[in-house]
Design a protein around this motif. Structure first.
Motif, PDB file in Angstrom:
ATOM      1  N   ASN A 156       4.129   5.766  10.959  1.00 57.62           N
ATOM      2  CA  ASN A 156       5.075   6.088   9.891  1.00 57.62           C
ATOM      3  C   ASN A 156       5.333   7.590   9.924  1.00 57.62           C
ATOM      4  O   ASN A 156       4.452   8.382   9.629  1.00 57.62           O
ATOM      5  CB  ASN A 156       4.513   5.675   8.529  1.00 57.62           C
ATOM      6  N   VAL A 180       8.409   4.305  12.796  1.00 56.15           N
ATOM      7  CA  VAL A 180       9.242   4.267  11.595  1.00 56.15           C
ATOM      8  C   VAL A 180       9.900   5.626  11.437  1.00 56.15           C
ATOM      9  O   VAL A 180       9.218   6.663  11.443  1.00 56.15           O
ATOM     10  CB  VAL A 180       8.410   3.932  10.337  1.00 56.15           C
ATOM     11  N   CYS A 181      11.231   5.638  11.308  1.00 59.01           N
ATOM     12  CA  CYS A 181      11.968   6.890  11.172  1.00 59.01           C
ATOM     13  C   CYS A 181      13.315   6.612  10.513  1.00 59.01           C
ATOM     14  O   CYS A 181      13.628   5.463  10.191  1.00 59.01           O
ATOM     15  CB  CYS A 181      12.178   7.552  12.538  1.00 59.01           C
ATOM     16  N   TYR A 200      13.904   3.107   8.399  1.00 58.06           N
ATOM     17  CA  TYR A 200      13.486   2.863   7.022  1.00 58.06           C
ATOM     18  C   TYR A 200      14.655   2.818   6.037  1.00 58.06           C
ATOM     19  O   TYR A 200      14.492   2.361   4.903  1.00 58.06           O
ATOM     20  CB  TYR A 200      12.444   3.885   6.575  1.00 58.06           C
ATOM     21  N   ASP A 204      12.366  -2.211   5.270  1.00 54.82           N
ATOM     22  CA  ASP A 204      11.112  -1.748   4.683  1.00 54.82           C
ATOM     23  C   ASP A 204       9.962  -2.337   5.491  1.00 54.82           C
ATOM     24  O   ASP A 204       9.728  -3.546   5.464  1.00 54.82           O
ATOM     25  CB  ASP A 204      11.016  -2.198   3.225  1.00 54.82           C
ATOM     26  N   ASP A 217      -0.304   6.923   9.235  1.00 54.72           N
ATOM     27  CA  ASP A 217       0.672   7.412   8.251  1.00 54.72           C
ATOM     28  C   ASP A 217       0.720   8.928   8.265  1.00 54.72           C
ATOM     29  O   ASP A 217      -0.280   9.594   7.993  1.00 54.72           O
ATOM     30  CB  ASP A 217       0.324   6.921   6.850  1.00 54.72           C
ATOM     31  N   ARG A 222       4.098   6.347   0.854  1.00 53.46           N
ATOM     32  CA  ARG A 222       3.804   4.982   0.438  1.00 53.46           C
ATOM     33  C   ARG A 222       2.424   4.953  -0.207  1.00 53.46           C
ATOM     34  O   ARG A 222       1.544   5.756   0.105  1.00 53.46           O
ATOM     35  CB  ARG A 222       3.838   4.012   1.627  1.00 53.46           C
ATOM     36  N   LEU A 227       0.315   0.474   2.323  1.00 53.18           N
ATOM     37  CA  LEU A 227      -0.095   0.713   3.707  1.00 53.18           C
ATOM     38  C   LEU A 227      -1.132  -0.310   4.169  1.00 53.18           C
ATOM     39  O   LEU A 227      -1.093  -0.783   5.309  1.00 53.18           O
ATOM     40  CB  LEU A 227      -0.650   2.134   3.848  1.00 53.18           C
TER      41      LEU A 227
END
Length: 330
Positions: A156, A180-181, A200, A204, A217, A222, A227
């Motif tokens: 993330n 995730v970006c 994202y 989600d 992360d 979050r 998580l």
């Protein structure tokens, strides 16, 4: 010498300061390049307020204790202190000053065990981009999560400084990597080797139903429960950094999640929760050098600034406009 100097929170500028003299066990380096990390603007802003109490070696209640900003650098050895026999004048090195700070300057003195020979084939800026961000990624995935072939890894914040290294290191270790970006960074993360990329803004990852052996992360946006929801049974959740500047220092900032994780980690029975701290380490620097020289990791530079432009560069990074790394040419 010229250096980016700070006496109070929120204000930095180029000043003339005395050149440092290496003590026993130290190496004096003529800096050729440096790079900006999130911790640089956290200290510059005194953000969060809790950090001023919990990091007494770096941050005081009224201003930073270390007056010259910056930790990551690459340059040429000028002189060595007593007891140093591994390095000699002329060697090209790179390193992380850690809590000592001082890299945004023409000259630094660093402990010999906090530097390593510069990776061959990299520019000064690329080498300076590696120590903290690359070291964090390497420690988090290789040493803490023990990533190996076939493991499913979610990153993330895959387009950030640590994230761009984490994607490449995860692949080098044989993992299946999901990044995730935001929309604008999807192409970049794919180009680094990610097997899949989650935008994202349109999906989600917490609600995707997919589970991962390792969740790394790097954002801190979050909750701990969210998580853990995407963590496979027996998996590892690794937390490192995060947070953005919101116009004024926060009370807790990303430390809220970190403190919660440290408490929860004592009671979790399935899997592990690890809050990552990455002190300067020659072993990590050597590992990064090997990966870089083998072509497995290539530092990504988003922008390059001159030393006098560090205040502008810090603003660029803290407002979350930066992707990958921002380098400083000295």
């Amino acid at each position: 010498m010229k250096a980016i100097y700070q006496e109070k929170y929120g204000v930095v500028g180029l000043e003339d300061v005395a050149e440092p003299v290496p003590a026993a066990g130290e190496v004096r380096v003529r800096v050729r390049a440096a790079s900006i990390n999130a911790r640089d603007w956290h200290v510059m802003r005194g953000d969060p307020y809790l950090g001023r109490l919990m990091l007494p070696a770096v941050m005081g209640p009224g201003g930073p204790r270390r007056r010259i900003r910056g930790t990551d650098f690459a340059g040429t050895v000028e002189t060595v202190g007593a007891g140093v026999d591994r390095f000699q004048p002329g060697d090209e090195v790179y390193g992380d000053l850690g809590d000592a700070h001082g890299a945004f300057a023409e000259v630094v003195c660093a402990p010999a065990d906090a530097i390593e020979f510069k990776p061959a084939g990299l520019s000064w800026e690329q080498a300076a981009a590696m120590p903290l961000a690359g070291g964090t990624a390497l420690m988090g995935l290789r040493d803490v999560a023990r990533v190996r072939a076939g493991r499913r890894v979610l990153i993330n914040g895959a387009s950030g400084g640590v994230g761009t290294f984490a994607v490449q290191i995860g692949k080098a270790l044989g993992a299946s990597v999901t990044g995730v970006c935001s929309t604008r960074n999807v192409t970049l993360v794919r180009s680094l080797g990610a097997d899949s990329v989650i935008d994202y803004r349109t999906e989600d990852f917490v609600r995707s139903g997919r589970r991962y052996d390792v969740v790394f992360d790097l954002v801190g946006n979050r909750s701990l429960g969210e998580l853990r929801r995407v963590l496979a049974p027996g998996g590892t959740l690794v937390l490192s950094g995060g947070g953005t500047f919101r116009g004024r220092p926060q009370v807790f900032g990303p430390m809220r999640l970190i403190i919660g994780a440290q408490i929860a980690g004592r009671f979790v029975r399935s899997g592990r929760i690890v809050v990552l701290a990455t002190p300067p380490s020659r072993e990590l620097l050597a590992g990064l050098r090997e990966l870089a020289e083998a072509g497995r990791v290539v530092p990504v530079i988003n922008r390059t600034y001159q030393l006098a432009e560090v205040p502008e560069a810090l603003r660029y990074v803290e407002e979350e406009h930066a992707r990958a790394k921002v380098a400083i040419t000295v």
